[in-house]
Design a protein around this motif. Structure first.
Motif, short mmCIF file in Angstrom:
data_model
loop_
_atom_site.label_atom_id
_atom_site.label_comp_id
_atom_site.label_asym_id
_atom_site.label_seq_id
_atom_site.Cartn_x
_atom_site.Cartn_y
_atom_site.Cartn_z
N CYS A 59 0.88 -1.17 0.00
CA CYS A 59 0.00 0.00 0.00
C CYS A 59 0.92 1.22 0.00
CB CYS A 59 -0.90 -0.04 1.23
SG CYS A 59 -2.33 1.03 1.16
N PRO A 60 1.44 1.61 -1.19
CA PRO A 60 2.51 2.61 -1.26
C PRO A 60 2.01 4.05 -1.29
CG PRO A 60 2.10 1.72 -3.42
CD PRO A 60 1.13 1.02 -2.48
N TYR A 61 2.95 4.96 -1.28
CA TYR A 61 2.76 6.40 -1.51
C TYR A 61 1.56 6.98 -0.77
CZ TYR A 61 3.51 10.77 -4.08
OH TYR A 61 3.77 12.08 -4.43
N PHE A 62 1.49 6.73 0.54
CA PHE A 62 0.48 7.32 1.42
C PHE A 62 -0.95 6.91 1.05
CE2 PHE A 62 3.37 11.30 2.19
CZ PHE A 62 4.29 10.49 2.83
N THR A 63 -1.12 5.81 0.33
CA THR A 63 -2.47 5.40 -0.10
C THR A 63 -3.39 5.19 1.09
OG1 THR A 63 -1.65 4.40 -2.14
CG2 THR A 63 -3.79 3.65 -1.33
N LEU A 64 -2.91 4.51 2.14
CA LEU A 64 -3.75 4.27 3.30
C LEU A 64 -4.16 5.58 3.95
CD1 LEU A 64 -5.06 2.14 5.19
CD2 LEU A 64 -2.98 2.25 6.58
N ALA A 65 -3.28 6.57 3.92
CA ALA A 65 -3.56 7.86 4.56
C ALA A 65 -4.68 8.63 3.88
CB ALA A 65 -2.29 8.71 4.61
N HIS A 66 -5.10 8.21 2.70
CA HIS A 66 -6.21 8.89 2.02
C HIS A 66 -7.57 8.57 2.64
CE1 HIS A 66 -4.16 10.84 -1.29
NE2 HIS A 66 -3.50 9.73 -1.57
N VAL A 67 -7.64 7.52 3.48
CA VAL A 67 -8.93 7.15 4.07
C VAL A 67 -8.85 7.32 5.59
CG1 VAL A 67 -9.50 5.56 2.21
CG2 VAL A 67 -8.30 4.69 4.22
N PRO A 68 -10.00 7.59 6.26
CA PRO A 68 -9.99 7.87 7.70
C PRO A 68 -9.40 6.74 8.52
CG PRO A 68 -12.07 8.55 6.73
CD PRO A 68 -11.35 7.79 5.67
N ALA A 69 -8.65 7.13 9.54
CA ALA A 69 -7.93 6.16 10.38
C ALA A 69 -8.86 5.57 11.43
CB ALA A 69 -6.74 6.83 11.04
N GLY A 70 -9.83 4.84 10.99
CA GLY A 70 -10.77 4.14 11.86
C GLY A 70 -11.20 2.87 11.16
N THR A 71 -12.47 2.76 10.87
CA THR A 71 -13.00 1.57 10.21
C THR A 71 -12.31 1.30 8.89
OG1 THR A 71 -15.15 1.89 11.27
CG2 THR A 71 -15.08 0.47 9.32
N ALA A 72 -12.05 2.35 8.11
CA ALA A 72 -11.42 2.16 6.80
C ALA A 72 -10.02 1.56 6.93
CB ALA A 72 -11.37 3.48 6.04
N TRP A 73 -9.26 1.98 7.93
CA TRP A 73 -7.94 1.38 8.15
C TRP A 73 -8.08 -0.07 8.58
CZ3 TRP A 73 -3.17 4.37 10.21
CH2 TRP A 73 -2.96 5.53 9.45
N ARG A 74 -8.99 -0.35 9.50
CA ARG A 74 -9.16 -1.74 9.95
C ARG A 74 -9.57 -2.63 8.78
NH1 ARG A 74 -11.39 1.11 14.36
NH2 ARG A 74 -13.51 0.82 13.59
N ASN A 75 -10.46 -2.13 7.94
CA ASN A 75 -10.91 -2.93 6.80
C ASN A 75 -9.77 -3.15 5.79
OD1 ASN A 75 -13.46 -3.09 7.89
ND2 ASN A 75 -14.34 -1.51 6.58
N THR A 76 -8.93 -2.15 5.62
CA THR A 76 -7.81 -2.30 4.69
C THR A 76 -6.79 -3.30 5.21
OG1 THR A 76 -8.11 -0.02 3.91
CG2 THR A 76 -6.00 -1.07 3.44
N PHE A 77 -6.51 -3.25 6.50
CA PHE A 77 -5.62 -4.26 7.06
C PHE A 77 -6.23 -5.65 6.99
CE2 PHE A 77 -3.24 -0.70 8.88
CZ PHE A 77 -1.94 -1.16 8.74
N ALA A 78 -7.55 -5.75 7.15
CA ALA A 78 -8.22 -7.05 6.99
C ALA A 78 -8.09 -7.53 5.55
CB ALA A 78 -9.69 -6.93 7.38
N THR A 79 -8.18 -6.61 4.58
CA THR A 79 -7.97 -6.97 3.18
C THR A 79 -6.57 -7.52 2.98
OG1 THR A 79 -9.58 -5.40 2.30
CG2 THR A 79 -7.77 -6.03 0.85
#
Length: 254
Positions: free
Chosen positions: A115-135
């Motif tokens: 997940c390069p170049y700050f891609t994760l940082a584009h989404v809110p650091a809550g449910t969206a982060w948890r879902n991305t890590f689950a992915t």
């Protein structure tokens, strides 16, 4: 804040000049080597937020098999156009798909998830982060690694430069130039959210403005370890500094 279109939206200049900006960003230097070293030779890679293919194509050139997932149609179209121009042996190692990293299930696993170049940082650091890590966990083989490039909070807290300051001035083919200005910048500590409006200005060879577009860029910063742990991913090593503005966090699936 000023009226502005979202970053990477259709017909946005951030999408049109993505390759120009990333090529000029010295703070990304070395990231490709870091990512390549995380995968076994000839291994498989899932890239979340593939953009126009900068990372995916470079890794494919090194012999890795890469599936790149991108949610923005404007960026995916650029990646597909570039893919068509690659040597067949490289293009054959790349698959591009449209998808949402917070709700992706390809029904297969990979040796490495990026997940390069700050891609994760584009989404809110809550449910969206948890879902991305689950992915990431869902698509990792046992013992596989997941790498997330995240911005440093202290950089996000820096004040905005003067509105008339040129923060990027890059030559364009044909003699024109691309210039960037930061029109607004605010950071909300309570939720770790940076909001800024970046104005893209395209000029022709004479210096006249061809196009001008203010665009809204939002980043979120937080400790990624809780979201990773909730998905069953453990920190594999200390974060790897990159360019003085971010770090690459590496997690392992047990």
């Amino acid at each position: 804040m000023a009226q502005a279109r979202p970053y990477y939206a259709d017909r946005s200049l951030s999408a049109a000049f993505y390759e120009v900006v990333t090529a000029a960003d010295a703070r990304l230097q070395g990231d490709l080597d870091i990512y390549a070293d995380l995968a076994p030779a000839g291994g498989s890679v899932l890239e979340l937020g593939a953009g126009s293919g900068r990372v995916a194509f470079a890794l494919a050139e090194r012999g890795l098999r890469v599936t790149g997932v991108e949610i923005a149609p404007s960026m995916l179209a650029q990646a597909q156009a570039r893919l068509a121009g690659l040597p067949p042996e490289v293009a054959g190692r790349v698959e591009l798909r449209r998808g949402d990293m917070t709700a992706l299930d390809l029904k297969r696993t990979f040796d490495l998830v990026l997940c390069p170049y700050f891609t994760l940082a584009h989404v809110p650091a809550g449910t969206a982060w948890r879902n991305t890590f689950a992915t990431a966990a869902r698509h990792l083989a046992s013992g596989g690694l997941a790498a997330f490039h995240l911005p440093l909070a202290e950089i996000m807290r820096l004040p905005a430069p003067p509105r008339d300051a040129v923060v990027l001035d890059q030559a364009l083919p044909g003699g024109g130039r691309l210039q960037l200005h930061v029109l607004e910048r605010t950071f909300r500590d309570g939720i770790g959210r940076l909001d800024q409006v970046v104005e893209y200005v395209e000029r022709d060879a004479s210096g006249a403005v061809v196009r001008r577009s203010p665009e809204r860029l939002t980043y979120y910063v937080a400790d990624p370890e809780p979201a990773a742990a909730a998905a069953g991913l453990l920190k594999d090593r200390d974060p790897v500094p990159l360019g003085g503005v971010g770090e690459i966090w590496v997690f392992r699936k047990a």
